[in-house]
Design an enzyme around this catalytic site. Structure first.
Site, PDB file in Angstrom:
ATOM      1  N   ASP A  16       0.823  -1.225   0.000  1.00 55.44           N
ATOM      2  CA  ASP A  16       0.000   0.000   0.000  1.00 55.44           C
ATOM      3  C   ASP A  16       0.850   1.266   0.000  1.00 55.44           C
ATOM      4  O   ASP A  16       0.648   2.165  -0.814  1.00 55.44           O
ATOM      5  CB  ASP A  16      -0.908   0.047   1.245  1.00 55.44           C
ATOM      6  CG  ASP A  16      -2.044  -0.968   1.190  1.00 55.44           C
ATOM      7  OD1 ASP A  16      -2.626  -1.146   0.102  1.00 55.44           O
ATOM      8  OD2 ASP A  16      -2.348  -1.573   2.232  1.00 55.44           O
ATOM      9  N   ARG A  95      -1.700   4.400  16.810  1.00 55.42           N
ATOM     10  CA  ARG A  95      -1.936   5.329  15.701  1.00 55.42           C
ATOM     11  C   ARG A  95      -1.739   6.800  16.064  1.00 55.42           C
ATOM     12  O   ARG A  95      -1.075   7.533  15.341  1.00 55.42           O
ATOM     13  CB  ARG A  95      -3.302   5.075  15.037  1.00 55.42           C
ATOM     14  CG  ARG A  95      -3.353   3.755  14.250  1.00 55.42           C
ATOM     15  CD  ARG A  95      -2.260   3.673  13.201  1.00 55.42           C
ATOM     16  NE  ARG A  95      -2.226   2.398  12.492  1.00 55.42           N
ATOM     17  CZ  ARG A  95      -1.456   1.365  12.816  1.00 55.42           C
ATOM     18  NH1 ARG A  95      -0.640   1.440  13.856  1.00 55.42           N
ATOM     19  NH2 ARG A  95      -1.467   0.258  12.106  1.00 55.42           N
ATOM     20  N   ASP A 124      -8.002   2.783  11.023  1.00 60.69           N
ATOM     21  CA  ASP A 124      -6.737   3.508  11.113  1.00 60.69           C
ATOM     22  C   ASP A 124      -6.771   4.857  10.404  1.00 60.69           C
ATOM     23  O   ASP A 124      -6.181   5.831  10.870  1.00 60.69           O
ATOM     24  CB  ASP A 124      -5.586   2.640  10.580  1.00 60.69           C
ATOM     25  CG  ASP A 124      -5.260   1.497  11.528  1.00 60.69           C
ATOM     26  OD1 ASP A 124      -5.553   1.642  12.735  1.00 60.69           O
ATOM     27  OD2 ASP A 124      -4.734   0.469  11.071  1.00 60.69           O
ATOM     28  N   SER A 173      -2.979  -9.907   6.591  1.00 58.40           N
ATOM     29  CA  SER A 173      -2.587  -8.533   6.881  1.00 58.40           C
ATOM     30  C   SER A 173      -2.259  -8.464   8.371  1.00 58.40           C
ATOM     31  O   SER A 173      -3.103  -8.772   9.215  1.00 58.40           O
ATOM     32  CB  SER A 173      -3.749  -7.600   6.516  1.00 58.40           C
ATOM     33  OG  SER A 173      -3.587  -6.370   7.178  1.00 58.40           O
TER      34      SER A 173
HETATM   35  N1  ARG Z   1      -9.021  -3.975  14.042  1.00 61.74           N
HETATM   36  C1  ARG Z   1      -7.884  -3.505  14.766  1.00 61.74           C
HETATM   37  C2  ARG Z   1      -8.041  -2.044  15.045  1.00 61.74           C
HETATM   38  O1  ARG Z   1      -8.811  -1.367  14.418  1.00 61.74           O
HETATM   39  C3  ARG Z   1      -6.581  -3.863  14.087  1.00 61.74           C
HETATM   40  C4  ARG Z   1      -6.323  -3.129  12.819  1.00 61.74           C
HETATM   41  C5  ARG Z   1      -5.080  -3.582  12.135  1.00 61.74           C
HETATM   42  N2  ARG Z   1      -4.591  -2.558  11.265  1.00 61.74           N
HETATM   43  C6  ARG Z   1      -3.903  -2.780  10.174  1.00 61.74           C
HETATM   44  N3  ARG Z   1      -3.534  -1.747   9.483  1.00 61.74           N
HETATM   45  N4  ARG Z   1      -3.593  -3.980   9.768  1.00 61.74           N
HETATM   46  O2  ARG Z   1      -7.407  -1.537  15.929  1.00 61.74           O
END
Ligand code: ARG
Length: 400
Positions: A16, A95, A124, A173
């Protein structure tokens, strides 16, 4: 757009963010892209990948170490017993730390834009932008705004000969930091699919072996392991290794994302599980019944803001006022037994324990506050008084 516009991209070296580099120039008109990778405790291999990819792309690349700040935030989360639907919030808490670090580099480097490679479906994007949109910089989300799919990204990378190792980063992922490792995608998205053992990297399947360890707390913050003082980063890393070997800290949950999507998520978080369980056990010893029950609401609200990536909300400051007041007594230690994939509190002690041996024991004539056993007689007479009165009225109306 004037000359030499620079944009700072949250860069991991994955597919990405790699395709974002040329796109920011071609589609958004930037002259220069800088990549920023923020260290929140990812494995070494991820930095190597980011470094190599940046070199191959000829990308100006910065690495910022934010492990200490991130670990401090995770320990604030411990004081709030923070968990969202069974997830101790690793990605969510990281984040805002990452976004803030990138914003600082962008300012130092004279950038006018900030970009991330998040999709339009996840959480995110919201967490990054909540921080960035407080600045005057342009916020860009190429994957979301250009509607990119993985297939498109792979083809685009192949056409341009971008360094993405065939465009395949494995089946799942994965997002890893000090506090948790999330595993998403592929067959795992199907809630009925039973995850194979190989999705786990931090934890081994529990065996019959057990081990006990002692966590020390000061003002609600974890400060030591088996009597040895440790800083947050070291304590967390040590516990991830140690408790991971006993299969502690796996969760497989249905998670309600901020945009409303319900998704299946898998996580590993051995240290978080040990520390959260130990902290809760110590609070149970030192707080009153009313404090324990009211704090559940405070903790719930803290966790919601944590999940949203809004740890700087005024509400969080106010909640932390209550938390701080209660945590002045959360000093002491807890013995945790690692056993069968669990981290179970099996002993707790504190100079602030509300527990009193004299008060609880039947074998003593000692009294606290002048209270004797017979004083309970009056209480026992009154107990259920109103219910008895109400039931009499109900019964007599039934008879009519
Ligand atoms: N669902 C989790 C969250 O929103 C994990 C997200 C994982 N993020 C990623 N970019 N792979 O905190």
């Amino acid at each position: 757009m004037s000359d030499n516009e620079r944009v700072a991209l949250a860069f991991s070296g994955g597919l990405d963010t790699t395709v974002c580099v040329p796109l920011l120039k071609e589609e958004y008109g930037y002259d220069e892209v800088i990549g920023v990778t923020v260290d929140v405790g990812q494995p070494e291999a991820e930095f190597a990948e980011a470094e190599e990819t940046a070199e191959a792309l000829n990308l100006e690349h910065y690495v910022v170490d934010a492990k200490d700040e991130f670990a401090d935030l995770c320990f604030d989360a411990v004081r709030a017993n923070a968990s969202y639907q069974g997830y101790p919030l690793g990605t969510a808490l990281a984040r805002p730390v990452i976004a803030t670090a990138i914003l600082e580099v962008a300012e130092e480097q004279g950038c006018t834009g900030l970009a991330h490679g998040c999709t339009g479906k996840g959480n995110d994007q919201l967490r990054f932008e909540a921080v960035w949109r407080d600045s005057d910089m342009e916020v860009i989300a190429p994957v979301r705004e250009l509607g990119l799919t993985r297939e498109f990204e792979q083809e685009y990378a192949a056409e341009r000969d971008l360094p993405v190792e065939g465009g395949d980063e494995g089946k799942y992922s994965i997002d890893t930091n000090l506090w948790s490792r999330s595993i998403e995608g592929s067959e795992l998205e199907e809630p009925s699919y039973v995850p194979p053992e190989d999705i786990y990297e931090w934890t081994t399947a529990p065996t019959g072996e057990t081990r006990e360890l002692e966590i020390g707390f000061e003002n609600g913050y974890p400060v030591s392991l088996d009597g040895e003082a440790m800083e947050p980063v070291e304590l967390t890393q040590t516990l991830n290794d140690l408790a991971g070997d006993y299969g502690v800290g796996r969760s497989d949950i249905m998670e309600d994302r901020m945009l409303g999507l319900k998704v299946r998520e898998n996580y590993e978080h051995p240290a978080a599980t040990v520390l959260l369980n130990a902290h809760q056990a110590l609070e149970d010893l030192v707080l009153t019944k009313e404090e324990r029950s009211f704090k559940k609401q405070i903790d719930h609200e803290w966790s919601e803001k944590g999940y949203q990536g809004l740890v700087n909300a005024p509400l969080v400051g106010a909640l932390e006022g209550f938390i701080e007041e209660t945590q002045t007594r959360v000093t002491g230690s807890v013995t945790i037994r690692l056993e069968g994939g669990q981290a179970r509190p099996v002993g707790r002690s504190s100079q602030f324990a509300v527990y009193s041996a004299e008060a609880a024991s039947f074998n003593t004539e000692d009294v606290i506050g002048g209270i004797e056993q017979d004083d309970a007689t009056g209480v026992a007479k009154y107990h259920g008084f109103q219910e008895r009165l109400a039931n009499r009225v109900i019964d007599s109306q039934k008879e009519e």
